[in-house]
Write a protein that holds these residues in place. Structure first.
Motif, PDB file in Angstrom:
ATOM      1  N   ARG A  51      20.553  74.734  33.037  1.00 40.73           N
ATOM      2  CA  ARG A  51      21.322  73.797  33.529  1.00 40.73           C
ATOM      3  C   ARG A  51      21.956  72.941  32.528  1.00 40.73           C
ATOM      4  O   ARG A  51      23.093  72.426  32.745  1.00 40.73           O
ATOM      5  CB  ARG A  51      20.798  73.156  34.668  1.00 40.73           C
ATOM      6  N   ALA A  52      21.239  72.514  31.356  1.00 43.67           N
ATOM      7  CA  ALA A  52      21.387  71.823  30.622  1.00 43.67           C
ATOM      8  C   ALA A  52      22.706  72.334  29.747  1.00 43.67           C
ATOM      9  O   ALA A  52      23.783  71.504  29.436  1.00 43.67           O
ATOM     10  CB  ALA A  52      20.303  71.658  29.556  1.00 43.67           C
ATOM     11  N   ASP A  53      22.657  73.459  29.229  1.00 43.07           N
ATOM     12  CA  ASP A  53      23.714  74.124  28.716  1.00 43.07           C
ATOM     13  C   ASP A  53      24.870  74.065  29.277  1.00 43.07           C
ATOM     14  O   ASP A  53      25.990  73.730  28.842  1.00 43.07           O
ATOM     15  CB  ASP A  53      23.132  75.698  28.138  1.00 43.07           C
ATOM     16  N   TYR A  54      24.863  74.476  30.559  1.00 47.12           N
ATOM     17  CA  TYR A  54      25.995  74.228  31.607  1.00 47.12           C
ATOM     18  C   TYR A  54      26.619  72.897  31.679  1.00 47.12           C
ATOM     19  O   TYR A  54      27.880  72.863  31.436  1.00 47.12           O
ATOM     20  CB  TYR A  54      25.657  74.779  32.976  1.00 47.12           C
ATOM     21  N   ALA A  55      25.900  71.928  31.673  1.00 40.73           N
ATOM     22  CA  ALA A  55      26.324  70.737  31.841  1.00 40.73           C
ATOM     23  C   ALA A  55      26.941  69.997  30.552  1.00 40.73           C
ATOM     24  O   ALA A  55      27.999  69.442  30.695  1.00 40.73           O
ATOM     25  CB  ALA A  55      25.031  69.683  32.377  1.00 40.73           C
ATOM     26  N   ALA A  56      26.219  70.573  29.410  1.00 36.56           N
ATOM     27  CA  ALA A  56      26.758  70.152  28.325  1.00 36.56           C
ATOM     28  C   ALA A  56      27.944  70.534  27.952  1.00 36.56           C
ATOM     29  O   ALA A  56      28.890  70.042  26.956  1.00 36.56           O
ATOM     30  CB  ALA A  56      25.664  70.366  27.162  1.00 36.56           C
ATOM     31  N   ALA A  57      28.462  71.592  28.609  1.00 30.06           N
ATOM     32  CA  ALA A  57      29.708  72.424  28.060  1.00 30.06           C
ATOM     33  C   ALA A  57      30.789  71.711  28.882  1.00 30.06           C
ATOM     34  O   ALA A  57      32.056  71.698  28.557  1.00 30.06           O
ATOM     35  CB  ALA A  57      29.633  73.929  28.829  1.00 30.06           C
ATOM     36  N   ARG A  58      30.593  70.836  29.858  1.00 28.66           N
ATOM     37  CA  ARG A  58      31.628  69.737  30.228  1.00 28.66           C
ATOM     38  C   ARG A  58      31.085  68.371  30.631  1.00 28.66           C
ATOM     39  O   ARG A  58      30.912  67.949  31.767  1.00 28.66           O
ATOM     40  CB  ARG A  58      31.986  70.552  32.015  1.00 28.66           C
ATOM     41  N   PRO A  59      31.063  67.708  29.410  1.00 25.61           N
ATOM     42  CA  PRO A  59      30.262  66.431  29.431  1.00 25.61           C
ATOM     43  C   PRO A  59      30.943  65.549  30.274  1.00 25.61           C
ATOM     44  O   PRO A  59      30.221  64.612  30.590  1.00 25.61           O
ATOM     45  CB  PRO A  59      30.329  66.114  27.835  1.00 25.61           C
ATOM     46  N   GLY A  60      32.385  65.364  30.524  1.00 22.60           N
ATOM     47  CA  GLY A  60      33.092  64.354  30.958  1.00 22.60           C
ATOM     48  C   GLY A  60      33.124  64.696  32.342  1.00 22.60           C
ATOM     49  O   GLY A  60      33.582  63.820  33.460  1.00 22.60           O
ATOM     50  N   ALA A  61      32.663  65.869  32.923  1.00 28.34           N
ATOM     51  CA  ALA A  61      32.784  65.984  34.758  1.00 28.34           C
ATOM     52  C   ALA A  61      31.696  65.176  35.250  1.00 28.34           C
ATOM     53  O   ALA A  61      30.900  64.664  34.592  1.00 28.34           O
ATOM     54  CB  ALA A  61      32.419  67.585  34.585  1.00 28.34           C
ATOM     55  N   PRO A  62      32.161  64.687  36.608  1.00 23.95           N
ATOM     56  CA  PRO A  62      31.118  64.084  37.175  1.00 23.95           C
ATOM     57  C   PRO A  62      29.971  64.952  37.646  1.00 23.95           C
ATOM     58  O   PRO A  62      30.023  66.082  37.687  1.00 23.95           O
ATOM     59  CB  PRO A  62      31.980  63.978  38.595  1.00 23.95           C
ATOM     60  N   ALA A  63      28.842  64.220  37.498  1.00 25.37           N
ATOM     61  CA  ALA A  63      27.677  64.795  37.914  1.00 25.37           C
ATOM     62  C   ALA A  63      27.639  65.215  39.285  1.00 25.37           C
ATOM     63  O   ALA A  63      28.062  64.755  40.307  1.00 25.37           O
ATOM     64  CB  ALA A  63      26.514  63.878  37.669  1.00 25.37           C
ATOM     65  N   SER A  64      26.755  66.309  39.487  1.00 29.97           N
ATOM     66  CA  SER A  64      26.628  66.818  40.949  1.00 29.97           C
ATOM     67  C   SER A  64      25.108  66.511  41.083  1.00 29.97           C
ATOM     68  O   SER A  64      24.145  67.073  40.717  1.00 29.97           O
ATOM     69  CB  SER A  64      26.921  68.128  41.062  1.00 29.97           C
ATOM     70  N   PRO A  65      24.870  65.744  42.325  1.00 28.77           N
ATOM     71  CA  PRO A  65      23.684  65.650  42.862  1.00 28.77           C
ATOM     72  C   PRO A  65      22.721  67.013  43.046  1.00 28.77           C
ATOM     73  O   PRO A  65      23.557  68.007  43.583  1.00 28.77           O
ATOM     74  CB  PRO A  65      23.630  64.750  44.052  1.00 28.77           C
ATOM     75  N   ILE A  66      21.478  66.975  42.906  1.00 32.96           N
ATOM     76  CA  ILE A  66      20.606  68.144  43.297  1.00 32.96           C
ATOM     77  C   ILE A  66      20.672  68.275  44.857  1.00 32.96           C
ATOM     78  O   ILE A  66      20.277  67.297  45.716  1.00 32.96           O
ATOM     79  CB  ILE A  66      19.413  68.028  43.021  1.00 32.96           C
TER      80      ILE A  66
END
Length: 156
Positions: A40-55
């Motif tokens: 999940r860190a790799d996926y999120a790091a690939a789109r750093p400026g995107a809004p976060a998605s709550p779990i």
């Protein structure tokens, strides 16, 4: 000889399972969570400026982190009841709280980059837990007399 090998393999598997305890179980759980968090860190790091998605509440990682937190606290209490090492008990108590805090941080993150950082923190915490948890099994818990001790306050 051909019949002896399968029997020997079954005996070895049974004995290794018998040696596993709550620390080993917690280590296995931690390794699983660490793997999920790294992905999940790799996926999120690939789109750093995107809004976060709550779990989501039904997200497997949510459940696994909640379960890890509860299991780490139970292990801390078991170590305390056995008169085991205070530092080990405090480590598991701290890991329990850290897991819950990291889950809150994931939901409070504003960007995917923030979430990537928290996922990496979760992965590191779980890596540490996987390394330390097996120490709680077996002879690592000496039976001593005396009242349970409290964990010293830490200053961050």
């Amino acid at each position: 000889m051909r019949h002896l090998l399968p029997a020997l393999a079954c005996a070895l598997l049974a004995s290794s399972a018998a040696l596993a305890g709550p620390g080993s179980d917690l280590a296995d759980s931690a390794r699983n969570i660490a793997s999920q968090a790294r992905e999940r860190a790799d996926y999120a790091a690939a789109r750093p400026g995107a809004p976060a998605s709550p779990i989501d509440l039904d997200d497997p990682l949510q459940y696994d982190l909640d379960q890890f937190s509860a299991d780490a606290m139970r292990l801390s209490r078991a170590i305390d009841e056995a008169g085991g090492p205070i530092d080990l008990r405090c480590i598991f108590r701290g890991m329990s709280g850290d897991a819950a805090s990291r889950l809150e941080a994931l939901n409070a993150a504003e960007t995917a980059a923030d979430q990537a950082r928290v996922y990496r923190e979760i992965s590191a915490l779980m890596h540490d837990a996987a390394e330390i948890a097996p120490a709680a099994d077996g002879e690592a818990l000496p039976a001593t007399l005396g009242p349970p001790a409290s964990c010293p306050a830490s200053r961050d």
